[in-house]
Design an enzyme around this catalytic site. Sequence first.
Site, PDB file in Angstrom:
ATOM      1  N   HIS A 119       0.828  -1.207   0.000  1.00  0.00           N
ATOM      2  CA  HIS A 119       0.000   0.000   0.000  1.00  0.00           C
ATOM      3  C   HIS A 119       0.861   1.255   0.000  1.00  0.00           C
ATOM      4  O   HIS A 119       2.065   1.209   0.260  1.00  0.00           O
ATOM      5  CB  HIS A 119      -0.927   0.025   1.214  1.00  0.00           C
ATOM      6  N   ASP A 121       0.507   5.050   2.002  1.00  0.00           N
ATOM      7  CA  ASP A 121      -0.222   5.431   3.218  1.00  0.00           C
ATOM      8  C   ASP A 121      -1.445   6.314   2.928  1.00  0.00           C
ATOM      9  O   ASP A 121      -1.358   7.341   2.247  1.00  0.00           O
ATOM     10  CB  ASP A 121       0.726   6.145   4.196  1.00  0.00           C
ATOM     11  N   HIS A 269       4.615   0.239  -0.068  1.00  0.00           N
ATOM     12  CA  HIS A 269       5.438  -0.548   0.849  1.00  0.00           C
ATOM     13  C   HIS A 269       4.628  -1.680   1.449  1.00  0.00           C
ATOM     14  O   HIS A 269       3.398  -1.691   1.393  1.00  0.00           O
ATOM     15  CB  HIS A 269       6.058   0.329   1.943  1.00  0.00           C
ATOM     16  N   ARG A 286       5.656   5.899  13.699  1.00  0.00           N
ATOM     17  CA  ARG A 286       5.636   6.583  12.399  1.00  0.00           C
ATOM     18  C   ARG A 286       5.153   8.025  12.543  1.00  0.00           C
ATOM     19  O   ARG A 286       4.220   8.300  13.316  1.00  0.00           O
ATOM     20  CB  ARG A 286       4.677   5.820  11.473  1.00  0.00           C
TER      21      ARG A 286
HETATM   22  C1  SIN Z   1       3.520   1.070   7.422  1.00  0.00           C
HETATM   23  O1  SIN Z   1       2.768   0.374   6.738  1.00  0.00           O
HETATM   24  O2  SIN Z   1       3.464   2.302   7.380  1.00  0.00           O
HETATM   25  C2  SIN Z   1       4.547   0.400   8.318  1.00  0.00           C
HETATM   26  C3  SIN Z   1       5.400  -0.584   7.647  1.00  0.00           C
HETATM   27  C4  SIN Z   1       6.091  -1.499   8.630  1.00  0.00           C
HETATM   28  O3  SIN Z   1       5.604  -1.716   9.748  1.00  0.00           O
HETATM   29  O4  SIN Z   1       7.120  -2.037   8.284  1.00  0.00           O
END
Ligand code: SIN
Length: 316
Positions: A119, A121, A269, A286
């Site tokens: 995805h 974000d 990602h 994050r």
């Molecule tokens: C995310 O999807 O923003 C996080 C990715 C992760 O936990 O590696």
Amino acid sequence: MSIMNSINTDFITDTGVTVTPTTVHIGAEIGGVDLRKPLTGDQVTVIRQALNQWKVVFFRNQPLDHQQHINFGRQFGDPTVAHVVFGSDGKYPEIYPITKHRTSFASRPAATRIWTDWHTDITAAVNPPFGSILRAVTIPPYGGDTQWTNMAAAYRALSPTMQSFLGTLRAIHRFKRADSGKDAQAYNEKVNNKALISEHPLVTVHPETGEYCLYTNSEFVQEIVGLTKAESDLLLNYLWEHCIRPEFTVRFHWQADSIAFWDNRSTQHLAIRDVYDTDFDRELYRVTLNGERPIGVDGKPSKSLSGQPIGTIKKP
Ligand code: SIN
């Protein structure tokens, strides 16, 4: 300020910042900088250039606390609320915990669906965050890596005929519902209360580099406007497979105090789920930086079909 190409793969700038690519199409490790301290203007420029070129940049051994993480982000944009649907923690409203069991964030229902698929974000919003900065605190001894893919490289690999066709299309982005799991109802209520739905171009123009980027992901996109369901499903499934061809991707193995900073306008990602097959814990935090409405190759911006644009948190 110049960027000197020292040993072909390693760029040392006259700011002392090093930029070492990790694959041909995506990813670079950045060294020679302490992210706990305010950056100079030139350091910010070098990091931003590296982000534009390499789409995701990695830093090692950066023991930031929550506030330092937010301060680092503020040098590149305005932090958003931790999560537009799942809310935020009172003390650090910009910090979104990404933990294996999601226990450290009261307003976030437990993981009914184990993390997400490939995805970008929050593309259900009309102005998805342009950048995300993820900081590792607790990392398994092995497993729990993250992958990114370069959506500009994926676009360039398509035939000109396919590129032109995709440039005429737009797709609907919304949160998926959770189908099962003990917290599915709470999760769905949160998602429905916000009801974020947006129509984005299938090909967007990167506002800084001018690159054309495929803009689709299997987590948020459900249909292409104007196609039959069969046509839309077939094309989306083809594109989602095409986008994650190994040569467009990089895989990062985390250590505690690693940081990844990625450009949501040109990447997708995936958090690899192997850690759920172990008892190992995994805890990251994050910060997302506010973005603008994507613009299609026809110059037309994305359209909100439901919900509000994501807002920012102003500096106190
Ligand atoms: C995310 O999807 O923003 C996080 C990715 C992760 O936990 O590696």
